[in-house]
Design a protein around this motif. Structure first.
Motif, PDB file in Angstrom:
ATOM      1  N   SER A  82      11.474  -3.015  -4.539  1.00  0.00           N
ATOM      2  CA  SER A  82      12.923  -2.843  -4.363  1.00  0.00           C
ATOM      3  C   SER A  82      13.527  -2.045  -5.510  1.00  0.00           C
ATOM      4  O   SER A  82      14.377  -1.167  -5.288  1.00  0.00           O
ATOM      5  CB  SER A  82      13.616  -4.203  -4.236  1.00  0.00           C
ATOM      6  OG  SER A  82      13.210  -4.848  -3.053  1.00  0.00           O
ATOM      7  N   PHE A  83      13.104  -2.321  -6.740  1.00  0.00           N
ATOM      8  CA  PHE A  83      13.623  -1.546  -7.881  1.00  0.00           C
ATOM      9  C   PHE A  83      13.177  -0.087  -7.784  1.00  0.00           C
ATOM     10  O   PHE A  83      13.930   0.829  -8.101  1.00  0.00           O
ATOM     11  CB  PHE A  83      13.195  -2.155  -9.212  1.00  0.00           C
ATOM     12  CG  PHE A  83      13.925  -3.417  -9.553  1.00  0.00           C
ATOM     13  CD1 PHE A  83      15.301  -3.532  -9.383  1.00  0.00           C
ATOM     14  CD2 PHE A  83      13.246  -4.513 -10.047  1.00  0.00           C
ATOM     15  CE1 PHE A  83      15.978  -4.692  -9.691  1.00  0.00           C
ATOM     16  CE2 PHE A  83      13.905  -5.683 -10.364  1.00  0.00           C
ATOM     17  CZ  PHE A  83      15.277  -5.773 -10.189  1.00  0.00           C
ATOM     18  N   TRP A  84      11.944   0.153  -7.340  1.00  0.00           N
ATOM     19  CA  TRP A  84      11.458   1.521  -7.160  1.00  0.00           C
ATOM     20  C   TRP A  84      12.291   2.233  -6.091  1.00  0.00           C
ATOM     21  O   TRP A  84      12.702   3.378  -6.270  1.00  0.00           O
ATOM     22  CB  TRP A  84       9.974   1.512  -6.794  1.00  0.00           C
ATOM     23  CG  TRP A  84       9.408   2.871  -6.541  1.00  0.00           C
ATOM     24  CD1 TRP A  84       9.214   3.861  -7.463  1.00  0.00           C
ATOM     25  CD2 TRP A  84       8.981   3.406  -5.291  1.00  0.00           C
ATOM     26  NE1 TRP A  84       8.678   4.976  -6.850  1.00  0.00           N
ATOM     27  CE2 TRP A  84       8.521   4.718  -5.515  1.00  0.00           C
ATOM     28  CE3 TRP A  84       8.929   2.893  -3.996  1.00  0.00           C
ATOM     29  CZ2 TRP A  84       8.022   5.522  -4.498  1.00  0.00           C
ATOM     30  CZ3 TRP A  84       8.430   3.696  -2.988  1.00  0.00           C
ATOM     31  CH2 TRP A  84       7.987   4.993  -3.246  1.00  0.00           C
TER      32      TRP A  84
ATOM     33  N   ILE B  22       0.836  -1.205   0.000  1.00  0.00           N
ATOM     34  CA  ILE B  22       0.000   0.000   0.000  1.00  0.00           C
ATOM     35  C   ILE B  22       0.869   1.253   0.000  1.00  0.00           C
ATOM     36  O   ILE B  22       0.573   2.221  -0.705  1.00  0.00           O
ATOM     37  CB  ILE B  22      -0.997  -0.017   1.181  1.00  0.00           C
ATOM     38  CG1 ILE B  22      -2.097  -1.023   0.886  1.00  0.00           C
ATOM     39  CG2 ILE B  22      -1.586   1.360   1.454  1.00  0.00           C
ATOM     40  CD1 ILE B  22      -2.917  -0.745  -0.378  1.00  0.00           C
ATOM     41  N   CYS B  23       1.947   1.248   0.765  1.00  0.00           N
ATOM     42  CA  CYS B  23       2.862   2.400   0.740  1.00  0.00           C
ATOM     43  C   CYS B  23       3.416   2.606  -0.660  1.00  0.00           C
ATOM     44  O   CYS B  23       3.512   3.738  -1.148  1.00  0.00           O
ATOM     45  CB  CYS B  23       3.991   2.204   1.751  1.00  0.00           C
ATOM     46  SG  CYS B  23       3.467   2.365   3.469  1.00  0.00           S
ATOM     47  N   PHE B  24       3.775   1.536  -1.332  1.00  0.00           N
ATOM     48  CA  PHE B  24       4.268   1.616  -2.711  1.00  0.00           C
ATOM     49  C   PHE B  24       3.194   2.153  -3.650  1.00  0.00           C
ATOM     50  O   PHE B  24       3.459   3.040  -4.459  1.00  0.00           O
ATOM     51  CB  PHE B  24       4.732   0.228  -3.170  1.00  0.00           C
ATOM     52  CG  PHE B  24       5.018   0.132  -4.641  1.00  0.00           C
ATOM     53  CD1 PHE B  24       6.124   0.754  -5.182  1.00  0.00           C
ATOM     54  CD2 PHE B  24       4.190  -0.600  -5.480  1.00  0.00           C
ATOM     55  CE1 PHE B  24       6.406   0.663  -6.543  1.00  0.00           C
ATOM     56  CE2 PHE B  24       4.450  -0.696  -6.827  1.00  0.00           C
ATOM     57  CZ  PHE B  24       5.561  -0.063  -7.363  1.00  0.00           C
ATOM     58  N   MET B  25       1.971   1.646  -3.519  1.00  0.00           N
ATOM     59  CA  MET B  25       0.880   2.084  -4.397  1.00  0.00           C
ATOM     60  C   MET B  25       0.614   3.582  -4.245  1.00  0.00           C
ATOM     61  O   MET B  25       0.275   4.251  -5.217  1.00  0.00           O
ATOM     62  CB  MET B  25      -0.400   1.299  -4.115  1.00  0.00           C
ATOM     63  CG  MET B  25      -0.317  -0.173  -4.466  1.00  0.00           C
ATOM     64  SD  MET B  25       0.054  -0.494  -6.199  1.00  0.00           S
ATOM     65  CE  MET B  25      -1.492  -0.060  -6.947  1.00  0.00           C
TER      66      MET B  25
ATOM     67  N   SER C  67       7.338   2.428   2.442  1.00  0.00           N
ATOM     68  CA  SER C  67       7.733   1.274   1.619  1.00  0.00           C
ATOM     69  C   SER C  67       9.047   0.693   2.108  1.00  0.00           C
ATOM     70  O   SER C  67       9.179  -0.520   2.295  1.00  0.00           O
ATOM     71  CB  SER C  67       7.881   1.679   0.146  1.00  0.00           C
ATOM     72  OG  SER C  67       6.666   2.084  -0.392  1.00  0.00           O
ATOM     73  N   GLU C  68      10.012   1.574   2.322  1.00  0.00           N
ATOM     74  CA  GLU C  68      11.330   1.117   2.758  1.00  0.00           C
ATOM     75  C   GLU C  68      11.257   0.427   4.121  1.00  0.00           C
ATOM     76  O   GLU C  68      11.789  -0.675   4.300  1.00  0.00           O
ATOM     77  CB  GLU C  68      12.304   2.300   2.825  1.00  0.00           C
ATOM     78  CG  GLU C  68      13.711   1.884   3.231  1.00  0.00           C
ATOM     79  CD  GLU C  68      14.656   3.062   3.294  1.00  0.00           C
ATOM     80  OE1 GLU C  68      15.820   2.869   2.907  1.00  0.00           O
ATOM     81  OE2 GLU C  68      14.251   4.163   3.736  1.00  0.00           O
TER      82      GLU C  68
ATOM     83  N   ARG D  88       2.940   5.689  -3.197  1.00  0.00           N
ATOM     84  CA  ARG D  88       4.255   6.301  -3.360  1.00  0.00           C
ATOM     85  C   ARG D  88       4.815   6.920  -2.080  1.00  0.00           C
ATOM     86  O   ARG D  88       5.383   8.006  -2.085  1.00  0.00           O
ATOM     87  CB  ARG D  88       4.250   7.348  -4.484  1.00  0.00           C
ATOM     88  CG  ARG D  88       3.925   6.771  -5.854  1.00  0.00           C
ATOM     89  CD  ARG D  88       4.951   5.695  -6.222  1.00  0.00           C
ATOM     90  NE  ARG D  88       4.829   5.260  -7.591  1.00  0.00           N
ATOM     91  CZ  ARG D  88       4.461   4.039  -7.955  1.00  0.00           C
ATOM     92  NH1 ARG D  88       4.173   3.136  -7.048  1.00  0.00           N
ATOM     93  NH2 ARG D  88       4.418   3.705  -9.213  1.00  0.00           N
ATOM     94  N   SER D  89       4.668   6.191  -0.987  1.00  0.00           N
ATOM     95  CA  SER D  89       5.268   6.594   0.277  1.00  0.00           C
ATOM     96  C   SER D  89       6.620   5.893   0.383  1.00  0.00           C
ATOM     97  O   SER D  89       6.690   4.704   0.722  1.00  0.00           O
ATOM     98  CB  SER D  89       4.371   6.207   1.449  1.00  0.00           C
ATOM     99  OG  SER D  89       5.084   6.339   2.667  1.00  0.00           O
TER     100      SER D  89
END
Length: 195
Positions: free
Chosen positions: A177-179, A134-137, A144-145, A139-140
């Motif tokens: 991870s790539f993001w 959800i953090c990735f979706m 995410s990290e 863009r947090s």
């Protein structure tokens, strides 16, 4: 025998999803649920239902439809006291709420659930994966990290198997991870984790 049909269908459906479109393999989970209930195996019935909902999520089922399916699943799990399945399903259910835009939260988290979250690696793995996703979706970067690192710590101590869910996790952990590698000063570390 009929007593193990729910289990056989459950695992067979997981394997089948590797060779057929996921949407085509979903109905096998319904068969697994019915077989497990017919033999009185509530645990496997719950597992089949949870897997059906989870795979429906990754198959791209309409989020409002999923919200309703998860409401039914949560009621079933709560009535039958399947706490670990209920917790893991709550994490996905919360992700669905966030994606819809309602951001509802579970009504109550019991002391037992908090204890399970702090001691059960599989539950923690589900929790951190869904938080990272959800953090990735949304863009947090920091969320995410933080959650992908916690997920990776948990997964190193969790037994691996061929559940389709683990394939999704591997794909999205690589994608996240790539993001993070593109956004981070520690590009090499995140690039290697994505491979």
């Amino acid at each position: 025998s009929r007593e193990s049909a729910g289990e056989v269908i459950s695992f067979g459906a997981q394997v089948r999803a590797y060779v057929e479109p996921l949407q085509a393999a979903l109905e096998y989970q319904h068969e697994g649920y019915a077989a497990a209930m017919a033999s009185g195996d509530v645990f496997l019935a719950a597992g089949n239902s949870m897997t059906y909902c989870s795979n429906s999520y990754f198959a791209g089922t309409n989020l409002h439809t999923l919200r309703d399916k998860y409401a039914e699943l949560m009621k079933f799990l709560e009535e039958r006291k399947q706490v670990i399945f209920m917790m893991q399903s709550q994490f996905v259910q919360h992700s669905i709420f966030k994606l819809i835009g309602t951001d509802e939260k579970p009504k109550h988290v019991s002391a037992e659930e908090l204890s399970i979250l702090s001691t059960n690696n599989s539950v923690r793995t589900s929790y951190h994966f869904n938080k990272a996703f959800i953090c990735f979706m949304f863009r947090s970067y920091d969320g995410s990290e933080e959650n992908i690192e916690k997920y990776l710590d948990c997964i190193s101590n969790t037994w691996a198997n061929l559940f389709l869910l683990h394939a999704y996790h591997a794909f999205y952990v690589g994608l996240i991870s790539f993001w993070l590698a593109r956004k981070s000063r520690e590009k090499q570390q995140w690039h290697e984790r994505g491979i």
